[in-house]
Design a protein around this motif. Sequence first.
Motif, short mmCIF file in Angstrom:
data_model
loop_
_atom_site.label_atom_id
_atom_site.label_comp_id
_atom_site.label_asym_id
_atom_site.label_seq_id
_atom_site.Cartn_x
_atom_site.Cartn_y
_atom_site.Cartn_z
N LYS A 26 0.58 3.70 -3.02
CA LYS A 26 -0.53 3.40 -3.92
C LYS A 26 -1.52 4.56 -3.93
O LYS A 26 -1.79 5.19 -2.91
CB LYS A 26 -1.25 2.12 -3.49
CG LYS A 26 -0.51 0.83 -3.81
CD LYS A 26 -0.49 0.56 -5.31
CE LYS A 26 0.09 -0.82 -5.63
NZ LYS A 26 1.49 -0.99 -5.22
N ARG A 27 -2.09 4.81 -5.10
CA ARG A 27 -3.11 5.84 -5.26
C ARG A 27 -4.47 5.15 -5.19
O ARG A 27 -4.77 4.28 -6.02
CB ARG A 27 -2.92 6.58 -6.58
CG ARG A 27 -1.58 7.30 -6.66
CD ARG A 27 -1.30 7.82 -8.07
NE ARG A 27 -2.16 8.94 -8.44
CZ ARG A 27 -1.87 10.22 -8.20
NH1 ARG A 27 -0.74 10.54 -7.58
NH2 ARG A 27 -2.70 11.18 -8.59
N TRP A 55 0.81 -1.22 0.00
CA TRP A 55 0.00 0.00 0.00
C TRP A 55 0.84 1.27 0.00
O TRP A 55 0.34 2.34 -0.36
CB TRP A 55 -0.95 -0.01 1.20
CG TRP A 55 -2.03 -1.02 1.02
CD1 TRP A 55 -2.12 -2.25 1.61
CD2 TRP A 55 -3.17 -0.92 0.15
NE1 TRP A 55 -3.23 -2.92 1.18
CE2 TRP A 55 -3.90 -2.12 0.28
CE3 TRP A 55 -3.64 0.08 -0.71
CZ2 TRP A 55 -5.08 -2.36 -0.42
CZ3 TRP A 55 -4.81 -0.15 -1.41
CH2 TRP A 55 -5.52 -1.35 -1.27
N GLN A 77 -6.02 9.23 -11.08
CA GLN A 77 -5.17 8.21 -11.72
C GLN A 77 -4.87 7.08 -10.73
O GLN A 77 -3.73 6.71 -10.48
CB GLN A 77 -3.88 8.83 -12.25
CG GLN A 77 -4.07 9.75 -13.46
CD GLN A 77 -4.62 8.99 -14.66
OE1 GLN A 77 -3.98 8.06 -15.17
NE2 GLN A 77 -5.80 9.39 -15.11
N TYR A 126 -5.32 -6.95 -7.16
CA TYR A 126 -4.24 -6.25 -7.86
C TYR A 126 -3.13 -7.23 -8.24
O TYR A 126 -2.58 -7.18 -9.35
CB TYR A 126 -3.68 -5.16 -6.96
CG TYR A 126 -2.74 -4.19 -7.64
CD1 TYR A 126 -3.19 -2.94 -8.08
CD2 TYR A 126 -1.40 -4.50 -7.84
CE1 TYR A 126 -2.34 -2.04 -8.70
CE2 TYR A 126 -0.54 -3.61 -8.45
CZ TYR A 126 -1.01 -2.39 -8.88
OH TYR A 126 -0.16 -1.50 -9.49
N LYS A 137 -7.18 -5.34 -18.01
CA LYS A 137 -6.33 -5.25 -16.83
C LYS A 137 -7.05 -4.76 -15.56
O LYS A 137 -6.42 -4.20 -14.66
CB LYS A 137 -5.13 -4.33 -17.09
CG LYS A 137 -4.17 -4.86 -18.14
CD LYS A 137 -3.42 -6.07 -17.65
CE LYS A 137 -2.36 -6.53 -18.64
NZ LYS A 137 -1.64 -7.73 -18.18
N SER A 162 -5.47 3.54 -15.50
CA SER A 162 -4.55 3.26 -14.39
C SER A 162 -5.08 2.20 -13.42
O SER A 162 -4.31 1.52 -12.75
CB SER A 162 -4.27 4.55 -13.61
OG SER A 162 -5.48 5.07 -13.06
N VAL A 163 -6.41 2.05 -13.32
CA VAL A 163 -7.01 1.20 -12.29
C VAL A 163 -6.78 -0.28 -12.59
O VAL A 163 -6.98 -0.75 -13.71
CB VAL A 163 -8.52 1.48 -12.17
CG1 VAL A 163 -9.17 0.52 -11.19
CG2 VAL A 163 -8.76 2.91 -11.72
N ARG A 164 -6.38 -1.02 -11.54
CA ARG A 164 -6.13 -2.46 -11.67
C ARG A 164 -7.03 -3.28 -10.75
O ARG A 164 -7.22 -4.47 -10.99
CB ARG A 164 -4.67 -2.78 -11.33
CG ARG A 164 -3.67 -2.22 -12.33
CD ARG A 164 -3.73 -2.98 -13.64
NE ARG A 164 -2.89 -2.37 -14.67
CZ ARG A 164 -3.32 -1.49 -15.56
NH1 ARG A 164 -4.58 -1.08 -15.54
NH2 ARG A 164 -2.50 -0.99 -16.45
N SER A 165 -7.56 -2.67 -9.69
CA SER A 165 -8.30 -3.41 -8.68
C SER A 165 -9.51 -2.61 -8.22
O SER A 165 -9.39 -1.43 -7.90
CB SER A 165 -7.36 -3.68 -7.49
OG SER A 165 -8.06 -4.19 -6.39
N ASP A 176 -4.70 3.53 -8.64
CA ASP A 176 -4.35 2.12 -8.85
C ASP A 176 -5.48 1.21 -8.37
O ASP A 176 -5.73 0.16 -8.95
CB ASP A 176 -3.09 1.77 -8.04
CG ASP A 176 -1.92 2.67 -8.38
OD1 ASP A 176 -1.47 2.64 -9.53
OD2 ASP A 176 -1.47 3.40 -7.46
N VAL A 177 -6.15 1.64 -7.29
CA VAL A 177 -7.18 0.85 -6.63
C VAL A 177 -8.42 1.71 -6.41
O VAL A 177 -8.30 2.88 -6.04
CB VAL A 177 -6.69 0.30 -5.28
CG1 VAL A 177 -7.80 -0.43 -4.53
CG2 VAL A 177 -5.48 -0.62 -5.47
#
Length: 355
Positions: free
Chosen positions: A13-14, A10, A83, A253, A188, A126-129, A85-86
């Motif tokens: 992480k954004r 974490w 932007q 993720y 993704k 940008s988002v993965r999860s 990640d989660v």
Amino acid sequence: MESLPSSSFWQGKRVFLTYPTSFLGAWTALCLQHLGAQVFGFSETAGKNPNLFDLTNLAQSISMTYGDLRDEESFRQVLQFAQADVVLHLGETGLLTEAEKKPLDIIAKSVMGTATLLELLRETASVRSVVVVSSDKVYERNPENKALVETDKVGAGDLLPTSKLCSELIALSYRQTFFNPDKYNKHKIAVASARLGAGIGGGDFSETSLIPQAVQSFLNKKNFEIRNPNSVRPWIHVLDQVSGILKLAEALYVKGPKLSPTYNLGAAEYESVGEVMKEFSQIWGTTWSSVSESAGKGSLSLHGQMSSELAAKDLGWKPQWDLTKALAETAKWYQGYYSGRSSVGELTSVMRGYF
């Protein structure tokens, strides 16, 4: 497998968080900050005062935007700025009585807010999860009272959990249609839902929740009357719930589409309201307070048990605090707050003891 969220994961992480102004949302934002994440929040203002979000000055420590999740353009701008990640979608929260007063508003926010979010994520590279939080009350009534698993039948119930179920189904529909695990290499994005019940912990000021009611009775040296002392409920500290949400987001993720679409994050202990309130009174440390049965009984509430074995197997998650510890930490926070100590300092102390 680590049972707690990984600080190394974490760190930096954004994270985009909806409804950080709620009780669960404020705890989630604070935990993310504690773990080193950069938090972006989006929701309407907190409805009542006092509330944990304002007490901990989260509006100044996270990147916060106020707005309606159904406002597509505002939502788009915030997501593009973050932007992330989660994404953690905690969804519309509230009490059943409030939902019954404005049903169309609750349903619209749950349905269109979730749909707008998922639609905009199709534009967000940008988002993965993505974790969408649902309710433990989405399951159909279980006459045998067996522990419910994720594949058991769901169905309509009270308005608030039904709106949560609608939100969850929309998310899983987007998962199947646009974020299909079979096409993960193309989009993704890994999506899953988490089913939670009501958690306890410092900072809950709801007038109809048992813990805040008990606290006010103890502070005012009044007898605390309970309508249904024999009603058996799940008991879990909100930190254990946040831990489960973060563990799921982290696994999505890292593992992508290999996980189940839905996870129960339920309590390990189910106890009667009367016994729990008596224990809470003893932990509070008062000799004059007492808990009794109200003369006017209400109907016995039913709380189905959820099995969290899948979360334990796939995520390594289980509640870390037993009921006595959860009640002790809850009492400690309220006593500190009403003694004038810093809300931020008290919560930081709790989180350090947990993580």
